[in-house]
Design a protein around this motif. Sequence first.
Motif, mmCIF file in Angstrom:
data_model
loop_
_atom_site.group_PDB
_atom_site.id
_atom_site.type_symbol
_atom_site.label_atom_id
_atom_site.label_comp_id
_atom_site.label_asym_id
_atom_site.label_seq_id
_atom_site.Cartn_x
_atom_site.Cartn_y
_atom_site.Cartn_z
ATOM 1 N N MET A 58 0.814 -1.231 0.000
ATOM 2 C CA MET A 58 0.000 0.000 0.000
ATOM 3 C C MET A 58 0.841 1.272 0.000
ATOM 4 S SD MET A 58 -2.970 -1.018 2.711
ATOM 5 C CE MET A 58 -3.651 -2.659 2.817
ATOM 6 N N PHE A 59 2.161 1.137 0.252
ATOM 7 C CA PHE A 59 3.015 2.332 0.237
ATOM 8 C C PHE A 59 2.992 3.035 -1.121
ATOM 9 C CE2 PHE A 59 4.764 0.504 4.072
ATOM 10 C CZ PHE A 59 5.103 1.615 4.819
ATOM 11 N N GLU A 60 2.677 2.259 -2.176
ATOM 12 C CA GLU A 60 2.669 2.871 -3.506
ATOM 13 C C GLU A 60 1.317 3.497 -3.844
ATOM 14 O OE1 GLU A 60 5.140 3.464 -5.511
ATOM 15 O OE2 GLU A 60 6.547 2.524 -4.124
ATOM 16 N N MET A 61 0.386 3.435 -2.918
ATOM 17 C CA MET A 61 -0.934 4.023 -3.168
ATOM 18 C C MET A 61 -1.064 5.317 -2.372
ATOM 19 S SD MET A 61 -2.002 1.778 -5.213
ATOM 20 C CE MET A 61 -3.760 1.819 -5.485
ATOM 21 N N PRO A 62 -1.907 6.225 -2.826
ATOM 22 C CA PRO A 62 -2.017 7.532 -2.142
ATOM 23 C C PRO A 62 -2.892 7.452 -0.895
ATOM 24 C CG PRO A 62 -3.458 7.486 -4.039
ATOM 25 C CD PRO A 62 -2.785 6.163 -4.008
ATOM 26 N N TRP A 63 -2.572 6.543 -0.003
ATOM 27 C CA TRP A 63 -3.379 6.350 1.198
ATOM 28 C C TRP A 63 -2.584 6.765 2.425
ATOM 29 C CZ3 TRP A 63 -4.485 0.672 -0.629
ATOM 30 C CH2 TRP A 63 -5.393 0.712 -1.694
ATOM 31 N N SER A 64 -3.292 7.269 3.405
ATOM 32 C CA SER A 64 -2.619 7.660 4.650
ATOM 33 C C SER A 64 -2.299 6.397 5.457
ATOM 34 C CB SER A 64 -3.529 8.565 5.484
ATOM 35 O OG SER A 64 -4.617 7.799 5.960
ATOM 36 N N SER A 65 -1.466 6.598 6.479
ATOM 37 C CA SER A 65 -1.094 5.482 7.342
ATOM 38 C C SER A 65 -2.347 4.858 7.991
ATOM 39 C CB SER A 65 -0.121 6.022 8.392
ATOM 40 O OG SER A 65 0.075 5.095 9.382
ATOM 41 N N GLY A 66 -3.274 5.714 8.396
ATOM 42 C CA GLY A 66 -4.517 5.235 9.024
ATOM 43 C C GLY A 66 -5.356 4.424 8.043
ATOM 44 N N GLU A 67 -5.429 4.923 6.818
ATOM 45 C CA GLU A 67 -6.215 4.202 5.796
ATOM 46 C C GLU A 67 -5.584 2.845 5.502
ATOM 47 O OE1 GLU A 67 -8.104 7.660 2.923
ATOM 48 O OE2 GLU A 67 -5.930 7.391 2.940
ATOM 49 N N ARG A 68 -4.270 2.827 5.460
ATOM 50 C CA ARG A 68 -3.572 1.557 5.188
ATOM 51 C C ARG A 68 -3.889 0.540 6.291
ATOM 52 N NH1 ARG A 68 1.177 4.870 3.456
ATOM 53 N NH2 ARG A 68 2.118 4.606 5.504
ATOM 54 N N GLN A 69 -3.826 1.017 7.518
ATOM 55 C CA GLN A 69 -4.057 0.114 8.648
ATOM 56 C C GLN A 69 -5.485 -0.422 8.633
ATOM 57 O OE1 GLN A 69 -2.077 0.693 12.129
ATOM 58 N NE2 GLN A 69 -3.660 -0.071 13.506
ATOM 59 N N CYS A 70 -6.416 0.475 8.382
ATOM 60 C CA CYS A 70 -7.834 0.119 8.374
ATOM 61 C C CYS A 70 -8.115 -0.939 7.302
ATOM 62 C CB CYS A 70 -8.597 1.404 8.066
ATOM 63 S SG CYS A 70 -10.210 1.418 8.712
ATOM 64 N N ARG A 71 -7.531 -0.694 6.130
ATOM 65 C CA ARG A 71 -7.753 -1.602 5.002
ATOM 66 C C ARG A 71 -7.103 -2.968 5.290
ATOM 67 N NH1 ARG A 71 -9.428 -2.367 0.274
ATOM 68 N NH2 ARG A 71 -8.193 -3.539 -1.227
ATOM 69 N N ALA A 72 -5.905 -2.940 5.863
ATOM 70 C CA ALA A 72 -5.211 -4.201 6.167
ATOM 71 C C ALA A 72 -6.012 -5.014 7.186
ATOM 72 C CB ALA A 72 -3.806 -3.902 6.685
ATOM 73 N N GLU A 73 -6.563 -4.340 8.171
ATOM 74 C CA GLU A 73 -7.383 -5.033 9.189
ATOM 75 C C GLU A 73 -8.570 -5.710 8.524
ATOM 76 O OE1 GLU A 73 -6.619 -2.119 12.987
ATOM 77 O OE2 GLU A 73 -8.691 -2.668 12.506
ATOM 78 N N SER A 74 -9.211 -4.983 7.624
ATOM 79 C CA SER A 74 -10.396 -5.504 6.960
ATOM 80 C C SER A 74 -10.045 -6.745 6.117
ATOM 81 C CB SER A 74 -10.984 -4.372 6.112
ATOM 82 O OG SER A 74 -11.778 -4.876 5.115
ATOM 83 N N LEU A 75 -8.893 -6.680 5.435
ATOM 84 C CA LEU A 75 -8.485 -7.829 4.605
ATOM 85 C C LEU A 75 -8.145 -9.038 5.460
ATOM 86 C CD1 LEU A 75 -6.306 -5.914 1.981
ATOM 87 C CD2 LEU A 75 -8.429 -7.161 1.526
ATOM 88 N N LEU A 76 -7.480 -8.787 6.578
ATOM 89 C CA LEU A 76 -7.122 -9.921 7.448
ATOM 90 C C LEU A 76 -8.381 -10.528 8.083
ATOM 91 C CD1 LEU A 76 -3.815 -8.542 8.985
ATOM 92 C CD2 LEU A 76 -4.053 -10.630 7.635
#
Lengths: 376, 228
Positions: free
Chosen positions: B109-127
């Motif tokens: 997700m580092f290559e996407m224009p997402w904030s650290s919070g958005e990355r975390q939220c999305r990762a939680e949802s996927l897991l």
Amino acid sequence: MTLGLLIWKNLWRRRTRSLLTVAGVAVGVASGVAMAGIAKGYEQSLARVYAARGADLIITRLSNHKRVPTTYFEQARASDIAALPGVQAVAGVVWVMLNVEEESIPVLVEGWEPGSFLWDHLKLRAGSVTNGPGDADCIYLGVMCAEMLKKKVGDTVRMESRALRVAGIFESNSMFENGSTLLPLPLLQSILGNEGKINFLNVRLAPEITAGQVDKLRQTIQGRFRGLKAFQAEEIAQNSIGLQAAKAMCLAATSIALLIGALGMMNTLLMSVFERTSEIGLLMAVGWRRRRVVAMILLESVILSLAGAAGGVLTGIIGVRIMQTMGFMQGRIAGEFSLGLIGTAFAVAALLGMLGGIYPAARAASMSPSAALRSE
Amino acid sequence: MSAETILALQGVRRVFDGGRVVALQGVDLAIQAGDFVALVGPSGCGKSTLLHLLGALDEPDAGEVRFGGAKLVGTAVRSRCRARNIGFVFQSFHLLPTLTALENVQIPMFEMPWSSGERQCRAESLLREVGLEARLHHRPSELSGGERQRVAAARSLANQPQVILADEPTGNLDSASAARVLDLLASFHRERGLTLVVATHDPDVAGRASRRITMRDGRILTDTPSLP
């Protein structure tokens, strides 16, 4: 998660190696900071000597080309120079390193012209100035020198087989003077067998003299008295051969230490890149651009360097402070650690980190993700 | 090339070791969006090489690779294509050992224009989606093989790709874990409409695919729809 956290975890993963790399950089930075601080302290202490005495110009005789102020000249020059316009007062000085007491290491011994303005700034902690023309065989000890020699007022000190009575113990804001001894000029000249000769002339200028007039006066002195050169107080500190040698040694030793630190850094990062080949391959496989991989490795390198710089600056400063209290160095070194010096240490370390990290980072970024993934 | 073709290889040749090892020779292949393709064949037949070329991880010595009709030429183009369009699942998981499951999923997700919070939220949802909500803060060494592969599967979805490429995804797993991972990948294909290409020796995996490509000696031997 942030890139910073990822970098921290990468470094912490091989913490022993990271800490050893930091230590390697710290040694380089500490030696540089300590030596530069001591050189600066030397320079400032030397400058303070003249400032405290109220000497505006220092006249000495330089060997041709080498600019080494070692040769003596006739004390009679003092009266010629005192007669020049703009000169308020002059005082002849002999400045020499001698063994005081047979077993002691050489100390700075100064001979001051009796009754000259130089004596006015002397702050006595014990005893009194009694250096009248008839007062022979008395010596004054700087406070550090007295401690080192374990002497007090009334004791006897031997210098070149001559017994001298300690007439006073003085305190100065200059490390040099605190570690030195002071004699009436005729007495020191007699001890050295060098009557009528001096190697420095301290000149106090008239308060109303302008900068232009000072320059003209210096030119006059240098033109009229062949071989003599007039320095302003701060110049003599900067031109001190000892200081220049110290700075050169400082630069050489620091450069070697930092080079070793940089090589250690490169080695650490290269090993880290080799070990993490498949991980770096994974980062590129999931789309990380090469410049992000480069940034990660370079940041790891710079963080190690800056940590080394922080450790080195602290170690350097604390080390010098400890050395200042050690018997054989007491009164002989003084560290001056400006923000500029500390900033320079951090900047050099950051640059070092960048240089040490360039090759490993370039190597990591040049990997094919496919080949890197297969390397596991 | 049909309008629905998402990945295409044309005359692709790939050699290694200075030309002494020919991994692929003259391969032509088109994969349609939404396909579930199984690449099968003996070890060394070129499955992984083909998968790496499809995934823009490698470049051919001859021929061309296209994604969505665009030629994948140049490091930056391939890198951007991987970041935005392709998710990978590898046999050996390739999780970063110092990072937790949650952090590993955020890596792409580092290559996407997402904030650290958005990355975390999305990762939680996927897991959570792969059934690892209780393992978010565990590192790979604290997870079983099946759990690690599920983290890798969640990571492959991190940037909402159109294609998932899986190289022997069940190769290091016991049969129960393998079945669960396979169900998961199949669900990505079915429910998200993702194109799924799996290189495998596992007949169960090949049996779930809608198309089976058999390779031998760097060539495509057969390319057939799987039996229902």
